[in-house]
Design an enzyme around this catalytic site. Sequence first.
Site, PDB file in Angstrom:
ATOM      1  N   CYS A 264       0.800  -1.229   0.000  1.00 56.60           N
ATOM      2  CA  CYS A 264       0.000   0.000   0.000  1.00 56.60           C
ATOM      3  C   CYS A 264       0.834   1.280   0.000  1.00 56.60           C
ATOM      4  O   CYS A 264       0.286   2.369  -0.011  1.00 56.60           O
ATOM      5  CB  CYS A 264      -0.944  -0.033   1.197  1.00 56.60           C
ATOM      6  SG  CYS A 264      -1.785  -1.611   1.304  1.00 56.60           S
TER       7      CYS A 264
ATOM      8  N   HIS B 279      -2.654   8.213   6.088  1.00 58.65           N
ATOM      9  CA  HIS B 279      -2.957   6.955   5.404  1.00 58.65           C
ATOM     10  C   HIS B 279      -4.377   6.532   5.802  1.00 58.65           C
ATOM     11  O   HIS B 279      -5.174   6.179   4.958  1.00 58.65           O
ATOM     12  CB  HIS B 279      -1.913   5.904   5.791  1.00 58.65           C
ATOM     13  CG  HIS B 279      -2.005   4.645   4.995  1.00 58.65           C
ATOM     14  ND1 HIS B 279      -1.924   4.633   3.625  1.00 58.65           N
ATOM     15  CD2 HIS B 279      -2.172   3.346   5.374  1.00 58.65           C
ATOM     16  CE1 HIS B 279      -2.043   3.380   3.188  1.00 58.65           C
ATOM     17  NE2 HIS B 279      -2.197   2.587   4.226  1.00 58.65           N
TER      18      HIS B 279
ATOM     19  N   HIS C 116      -9.626   2.301  -0.110  1.00 54.40           N
ATOM     20  CA  HIS C 116      -8.170   2.113  -0.103  1.00 54.40           C
ATOM     21  C   HIS C 116      -7.775   1.575  -1.474  1.00 54.40           C
ATOM     22  O   HIS C 116      -8.105   0.445  -1.823  1.00 54.40           O
ATOM     23  CB  HIS C 116      -7.783   1.159   1.008  1.00 54.40           C
ATOM     24  CG  HIS C 116      -6.294   1.060   1.186  1.00 54.40           C
ATOM     25  ND1 HIS C 116      -5.403   1.784   0.428  1.00 54.40           N
ATOM     26  CD2 HIS C 116      -5.538   0.324   2.059  1.00 54.40           C
ATOM     27  CE1 HIS C 116      -4.165   1.495   0.801  1.00 54.40           C
ATOM     28  NE2 HIS C 116      -4.224   0.617   1.791  1.00 54.40           N
TER      29      HIS C 116
END
Lengths: 400, 356
Positions: free
Chosen positions: A161, A294, A329
Site C-alpha cells: 500500500c 494513510h 483504499h
Amino acid sequence: MGASIAITGMGMLSAIGNNVQENYDSLVQGKTGISKISRLSTIHKDSIMVGEIPYTNSAMEAMLGLPKNHSFSRTSLLGSLAAKQAVASAGIRDISKYKTGLISASTVGGMDMTEQYYYDYLENETHRRFIKEHPLGDGTNKIAQQIGLNESLVTTISTACSSAANAIIMGSRLIKAGKLDRVIVGGTDCLSKFTINGFKTLMILSDTYNTPFDENRKGLNLGEAAAYIVLESDKIVKAENRKVLGYVKGYGNTNDAFHQTASSENGDGATAAMEKTLKVAGVNPSQVDYINAHGTATPNNDLSEGRAIIRVFGKKVPPFSSTKAFTGHTLAAAGGVEAIYSILALQNNTIFPNLNFKTQMKEFNITPETHLVEKELQMVLSNSLGFGGNCTSVLFSKEP
Amino acid sequence: MMKKVYINSVGSISSQKTFDNDEFLNDIINYHTTNISVVNPNYKEYLDAGSARRMAKGIKMGVVASKIAMDEAGVESVDAVITGTGMGCVIDSEKFVSRLIDNNEEYLTPTSFIQSTHNTVGGQIALGIQCKGYNFTYVHSSSSFESALIDAKLQLTLDEASTILVGGIDELGPHMIQVHGLIKHIKQEKTIDNLAILNSGTEGAVFSEGANFFVLSNGKENTCYAELVDVEILNTLSKERLEQQVRSFLNQNKMTINDVDVIVLGNNGDVSFDEYYSVLTNGLFKNTQHTAYKHLSGEFKTVSSFGFWLGAKMLKTQSIPQIVKLNDNAPKAIKNVLIYNQYRGENHTFVMLRTC
C-alpha cells in the site's frame, strides 16, 4: 535537498472522478465514491462496500483506441488513461525532448485477467494473450507505450500500500541525481477478486462506509484508482516556462520490521518515516500545515498511525484527515491519489474533510478535520503505510 | 562528493551449486527438462527448523542467499534492503487464486494471500535482521534486479546510505509453467540437454528460479569483488539501435570498446531473441571475450542477478570458467566486465563492473 523537484502535471481516475477536476469537485462537495460492488461478481457483494470506477473496460478501450485483440488488463487501462492525462496537463508535446522516465506502482497488475481465465487458459487459446500481461512490469510497459516512451528508464515498484509514494521517492531521487530530467510517477490498481478475498481473510474489510480515525471503525473499503504526477527538473521548468503546481520537498521510507501485515502498536516505522521526511526537507514539524493521513480505517492502522503522528508533532498536531472515506483504499495507487489531493490542497488552500467520523478514539485525543476548511497552506505531508512493514512519507510544498 | 560503489560480498542460490562462496562453478550439473529448480543449501544451517519448514520457497531462497552475503561481508545489519522480483511469490499467488476459484470464494485462509505480496521477501529479510531502514521492491520483468541496483547505486553514490543489501529472487509455480508452455515461452522439447541449449535453434527458454544477493557499499572491504560502475535500463530497444545505445553507455562512463575485457551475455537459446546478442558478438565486441550463463541457470525474470554474480566472481578470481566461455579471446587481466541482458526483446539492461 539541493535541486528542487517540481510537479508540473497530474492525472487520475478514482471512484470520485474520472479526472483531477472531478476528484476535486467531489472532495469539496463531500461526495463519497463508496458503494455496493456492481462490476465484479463476488459472493461477498452484500457484505462489503467498495470504491469503483464506473467505466467499463470496453469504454476505456475505446477511449484509448485499442485494437480488438489488445492485452491490457483493467489495471493497465486505468493506468494508461491517468498517465496520459498527467502528460497532457503538464503541456508535454514531445516527450523525448528531455530524458524522461516512468515509475509506476501496482500490486494487482494483470490479476483481474488471471483470475478470470486461470483454467480457461488451459482449454482455450482465445485469451492466452493475457498470460504475458499478468506480471506488473508488463502493465507498466504498456503505459509507457501509451505515453510514447521508448528506450527509457521504465520500472515498477511494488511495496504493497505504499507503492506509489515510493515511486515518487525514486523519481525525485533520479531527478536530484541528474539521471533524468523528467519522470512520470504514480500507481494503478483495479479491483479484483484476489484482493477482495485476500483482505476478507484478514478480516479487515468493513461491511459499511469506512470511518477513518473513529473509535468504532470496522475496517477498510477497497477501491480502484490510477494516479500519476509529472516531476520535472529546474532545467525544464525554466526552459519551458512551466506552471509549477507544487514541489516534492522531502521524503522518507522506513521499515517497521515488526510483522508481515500489521503495524507496530506505537507506529515506530511511521514515526521514523515522517521524521526522516522532515529532516530531508530541512523543515520543523511546526511548518507542516496539513497531514493527508494513510487512515485506512482498520483498527490497527489508525491507532498506530495516530500514535506516530503524536510522537512526531507532540502537542502541536497539525490538522489531519484521511480521504479514504471518499475513494476507498486504492492499494498501490493510494500514494499517487493522495499526492494529487495534497497538491490540490496546497493549490486551493483547502483541507479536505475526513468523512464519517463520529466518535473520538479513546487511546488519544487527536481528532481529524471533519469539515472542509479554507486555510493558507504551505506544506502538506502525505503518509502511506503498507504490508511488509513498509512506511513512507512525502512532503509537498508550495514553494521550492 | 560522488562516492564509488563496491560489491563487498555475494550469496547465490541457483541451479548450480553456488551457495558456497569458496567454489566457482567447479562441478557443473546438467539438466534434461525445460523447467528446473535450484541446488538447495541445507536451509537448517541458516534458519531455525520452524522457519525452514514454514517459509515459502522464494522467501527461503531470498532470506538464505541474503544471509550468505551478509556473513561474507561480515555485517549484521544494513542501511537498506532493496529487492527485485519479476513475479513475486507465484506459488502462493497460484494457491490463493486456485482455491478462490475452486471453492467459489469460500473457506480461504490468509496465509497464501499474505505471502503472495510482491514485497514479502524484502519485508521478511528486514524482519529477520531487524533492519528498520529503507525497503523497496522492484517488479519490472527482466529489469527488476537492475532497477534495484540503480536505486542502491544512487543512494550509495550520494552517501544517503553506506551499506545496502540488494538481490533478485524468483520462484517457479506449477500453473506458471503450464501456461508459459502453452504460449511457447517455455521450450517444447520433451527432453533437452541444458548445457547445449544455447545452440538449440528452437523457440522459448528453459524456466527456472533462484536468488542472488549482494552487499553493496560505498566503502571498499577486504572481501570486495568488484566496483559497480554503472547500470542502465531501457524499456524498448531494436537490434538496429542496440550498438548505438551500448556506445552511449560506454561514453557516459568515458570508456571505449577496447576497455571491455569480458562481455556477459543473456543468451537463453531462444532462436527468436538471441539475435540481439549476435549483434554485439559479431559487431562491436567481435574481438572481446564472450561469456554466457543461462545454460547453467535457466531463465527467470531476475536471472541477470546470476549474470551479475558471474561478472563479480570473474573479477575477484581473475578467472573465467571454461563452461561460460563462448569464444576464446581471454584477456591477460580482467579489468572491466559489461553485462547485457534482455528478455523477449524487452527491458534491456547494461551493467558495468570493474576490478576493485
